[in-house]
Design a protein around this motif. Structure first.
Motif, PDB file in Angstrom:
ATOM      1  N   ILE A 130      85.457-111.815  21.088  1.00 22.88           N
ATOM      2  CA  ILE A 130      86.837-112.304  21.105  1.00 22.88           C
ATOM      3  C   ILE A 130      87.652-111.312  21.914  1.00 22.88           C
ATOM      4  O   ILE A 130      87.756-110.134  21.559  1.00 22.88           O
ATOM      5  CB  ILE A 130      87.424-112.421  19.689  1.00 22.88           C
ATOM      6  N   THR A 131      88.196-111.770  23.013  1.00 23.51           N
ATOM      7  CA  THR A 131      89.023-110.908  23.854  1.00 23.51           C
ATOM      8  C   THR A 131      90.249-111.684  24.293  1.00 23.51           C
ATOM      9  O   THR A 131      90.449-112.832  23.884  1.00 23.51           O
ATOM     10  CB  THR A 131      88.232-110.367  25.062  1.00 23.51           C
ATOM     11  N   GLY A 132      91.079-111.086  25.109  1.00 24.05           N
ATOM     12  CA  GLY A 132      92.278-111.774  25.574  1.00 24.05           C
ATOM     13  C   GLY A 132      93.383-110.804  25.901  1.00 24.05           C
ATOM     14  O   GLY A 132      93.245-109.578  25.761  1.00 24.05           O
ATOM     15  N   GLU A 133      94.509-111.348  26.335  1.00 16.99           N
ATOM     16  CA  GLU A 133      95.693-110.565  26.663  1.00 16.99           C
ATOM     17  C   GLU A 133      96.879-111.510  26.746  1.00 16.99           C
ATOM     18  O   GLU A 133      96.727-112.725  26.580  1.00 16.99           O
ATOM     19  CB  GLU A 133      95.501-109.802  27.971  1.00 16.99           C
ATOM     20  N   GLY A 134      98.047-110.969  26.999  1.00 21.27           N
ATOM     21  CA  GLY A 134      99.240-111.804  27.004  1.00 21.27           C
ATOM     22  C   GLY A 134      99.175-112.945  27.995  1.00 21.27           C
ATOM     23  O   GLY A 134      99.404-114.101  27.653  1.00 21.27           O
ATOM     24  N   VAL A 153      91.506-115.472  23.856  1.00 19.03           N
ATOM     25  CA  VAL A 153      92.778-115.725  23.175  1.00 19.03           C
ATOM     26  C   VAL A 153      93.895-115.069  23.980  1.00 19.03           C
ATOM     27  O   VAL A 153      93.928-113.850  24.136  1.00 19.03           O
ATOM     28  CB  VAL A 153      92.756-115.161  21.742  1.00 19.03           C
ATOM     29  N   CYS A 154      94.819-115.877  24.480  1.00 19.30           N
ATOM     30  CA  CYS A 154      95.893-115.365  25.327  1.00 19.30           C
ATOM     31  C   CYS A 154      97.205-116.053  24.972  1.00 19.30           C
ATOM     32  O   CYS A 154      97.216-117.155  24.422  1.00 19.30           O
ATOM     33  CB  CYS A 154      95.593-115.629  26.804  1.00 19.30           C
ATOM     34  N   GLY A 155      98.301-115.393  25.345  1.00 15.09           N
ATOM     35  CA  GLY A 155      99.594-116.047  25.211  1.00 15.09           C
ATOM     36  C   GLY A 155      99.619-117.289  26.082  1.00 15.09           C
ATOM     37  O   GLY A 155     100.014-118.377  25.649  1.00 15.09           O
ATOM     38  N   LEU A 208      98.130-119.233  22.759  1.00 22.02           N
ATOM     39  CA  LEU A 208      99.132-119.202  21.701  1.00 22.02           C
ATOM     40  C   LEU A 208     100.289-120.145  22.014  1.00 22.02           C
ATOM     41  O   LEU A 208     100.896-120.727  21.110  1.00 22.02           O
ATOM     42  CB  LEU A 208      99.659-117.778  21.496  1.00 22.02           C
ATOM     43  N   GLN A 209     100.594-120.308  23.302  1.00 25.35           N
ATOM     44  CA  GLN A 209     101.688-121.201  23.695  1.00 25.35           C
ATOM     45  C   GLN A 209     101.452-122.636  23.242  1.00 25.35           C
ATOM     46  O   GLN A 209     102.406-123.386  23.023  1.00 25.35           O
ATOM     47  CB  GLN A 209     101.867-121.169  25.216  1.00 25.35           C
ATOM     48  N   TYR A 247     104.262-114.533  17.465  1.00 24.75           N
ATOM     49  CA  TYR A 247     102.893-114.316  17.925  1.00 24.75           C
ATOM     50  C   TYR A 247     101.898-114.111  16.782  1.00 24.75           C
ATOM     51  O   TYR A 247     100.724-114.482  16.896  1.00 24.75           O
ATOM     52  CB  TYR A 247     102.830-113.144  18.912  1.00 24.75           C
ATOM     53  N   LYS A 248     102.339-113.539  15.657  1.00 23.55           N
ATOM     54  CA  LYS A 248     101.399-113.348  14.545  1.00 23.55           C
ATOM     55  C   LYS A 248     100.952-114.672  13.956  1.00 23.55           C
ATOM     56  O   LYS A 248      99.778-114.851  13.607  1.00 23.55           O
ATOM     57  CB  LYS A 248     102.019-112.455  13.471  1.00 23.55           C
ATOM     58  N   LEU A 249     101.877-115.624  13.861  1.00 23.51           N
ATOM     59  CA  LEU A 249     101.495-116.974  13.439  1.00 23.51           C
ATOM     60  C   LEU A 249     100.555-117.582  14.468  1.00 23.51           C
ATOM     61  O   LEU A 249      99.567-118.236  14.113  1.00 23.51           O
ATOM     62  CB  LEU A 249     102.735-117.849  13.273  1.00 23.51           C
ATOM     63  N   GLY A 250     100.840-117.340  15.754  1.00 25.68           N
ATOM     64  CA  GLY A 250      99.959-117.842  16.810  1.00 25.68           C
ATOM     65  C   GLY A 250      98.557-117.284  16.691  1.00 25.68           C
ATOM     66  O   GLY A 250      97.567-118.003  16.860  1.00 25.68           O
TER      67      GLY A 250
END
Length: 379
Positions: free
Chosen positions: A294-298, A327-329, A348-349, A362-365
């Motif tokens: 699991i990786t990602g960034e904004g 997982v990204c914004g 997350l958007q 973002y925490k809910l996301g």
């Protein structure tokens, strides 16, 4: 049944939180998965959150130094990480010259200077001379900077002076570079090796240069970018003609060219973020020992492919893993269309009406993203 190993290794999410907090939050939301071992290994490619990641892996203490801002004569307290046992200091350039420490109305790259970084190196040297600390290496995580000055502002604190045609001393900021007729350099020796860790592979000059690719996000329009390129070329030619530095063909364009100055004046070699992750943070150990990543960034876009953290891990682990959860914004349409089948993207958007709402929540996301991940796991 053998327990599946899940490696949780996000980069930081800009405007949300650092990678250590993001990783721990995701572990919490995934902690109810049965028959799984969750490994938390946050990452940094040298940009925002670099200090937190280094402290997570290496320990040490945060020390603060008062240095000049990039935009005027005011000063502020800048943190660095000091690891006594390793005899190393870690500097996050985003904490010195980053967008997060420069107000929006000052973000004109032609008028910004990296002088604060030079001051910081001198203050570290002063404390070494006073035997307050013992340091052999200073690592500088390069990323998230607002400056585009080729590190010349830093060097103005380390022995470099610039003059115009009337022999008047110039302020070392990019808008003055084309007015330079003479430069002088009196080397200041430092008792430690300076090692830049670069988050992108872009060169200082040429096609896909750091200025061309990242200039706009630092506030530079097309005219500014043209002036910056001309100014950099002018200074490089003056340095070469005066035999002041050894010019290489592979100067780094990361962080507005800060590593280039360290290469030129201190004959230093840069460390690419991939090598930092594999060797310094120990990711080589995990390459054949995990089942899921699991990786990602904004934001995941074309820039990620130039050496950003999430892109590095995807390339490292792709052939030896069952599935990668990205997982990204937000993920750009172009990048999303090019993702291989084994990569499962989560934005997350997608859980909110607009990007601003996803940042604020973002925490809910992350919680909702983890629910989707649990639904996709094959055990």
């Amino acid at each position: 049944m053998k327990r599946k190993r899940i490696l949780i290794s996000p980069n930081g999410f800009k405007e949300c939180d650092d990678s250590v907090t993001i990783a721990e939050t995701m572990k919490y939301y995934l902690s109810d998965i049965k028959d799984a071992e969750l490994l938390v290994r946050p990452i940094s490619d040298g940009g925002d959150g670099f200090l937190n990641v280094c402290k997570y892996y290496f320990g040490g203490e945060i020390r603060n130094y008062k240095i000049s801002t990039a935009y005027d004569d005011s000063s502020f307290e800048c943190p660095v990480l000091y690891c006594h046992e390793r005899r190393e200091i870690y500097i996050e350039s985003a904490e010195v010259l980053g967008l997060k420490v420069i107000p929006k109305h000052f973000r004109n790259p032609l008028k910004l200077s990296s002088k604060g970084l030079g001051e910081l190196l001198l203050k570290i040297n002063e404390e070494i001379e006073q035997k307050k600390i013992s340091v052999n290496k200073v690592f500088i995580g390069i990323g998230g900077t607002a400056t585009i000055d080729m590190g010349m502002g830093m060097m103005s604190e380390l022995g470099l002076t610039l003059y115009d045609s009337s022999n008047i001393l110039l302020n070392v900021i990019p808008e003055n570079y084309l007015s330079v007729s003479k430069l002088e350099y009196t080397p200041i020796k430092l008792p430690f090796e300076i090692i830049p860790i670069v988050d992108v592979d872009n060169l200082l000059m040429g096609n896909d240069s750091g200025i061309m690719i990242y200039g706009k996000q630092k506030g530079a329009d097309e005219m500014m970018i043209s002036l910056l390129i001309k100014g950099f070329n002018h200074l490089l030619n003056l340095l070469k003609n005066n035999n002041l530095v050894y010019i290489t063909q592979s100067l780094s364009g990361a962080g507005g060219g800060i590593p280039a100055a360290i290469q030129l004046f201190y004959d230093s070699s840069v460390i690419k973020s991939k090598n930092f992750l594999v060797s310094n943070l120990g990711f080589a150990y995990h390459l054949n020992k995990v089942d899921y990543l699991i990786t990602g960034e904004g934001a995941y876009d074309i820039q990620t492919g130039f050496g950003k953290g999430a892109g590095i891990l995807i390339k490292l682990f792709y052939s030896n893993i069952e599935k990668i959860f990205l997982v990204c914004g937000g993920i750009s349409k172009e990048s999303r269309e090019e993702l291989p089948e084994k990569i499962y993207p989560v934005e997350l958007q997608s859980f909110f009406e607009n990007p601003a709402e996803s940042i604020a929540n973002y925490k809910l996301g992350l919680k909702l993203a983890c629910e989707k991940i649990k639904g996709e796991l094959n055990f």
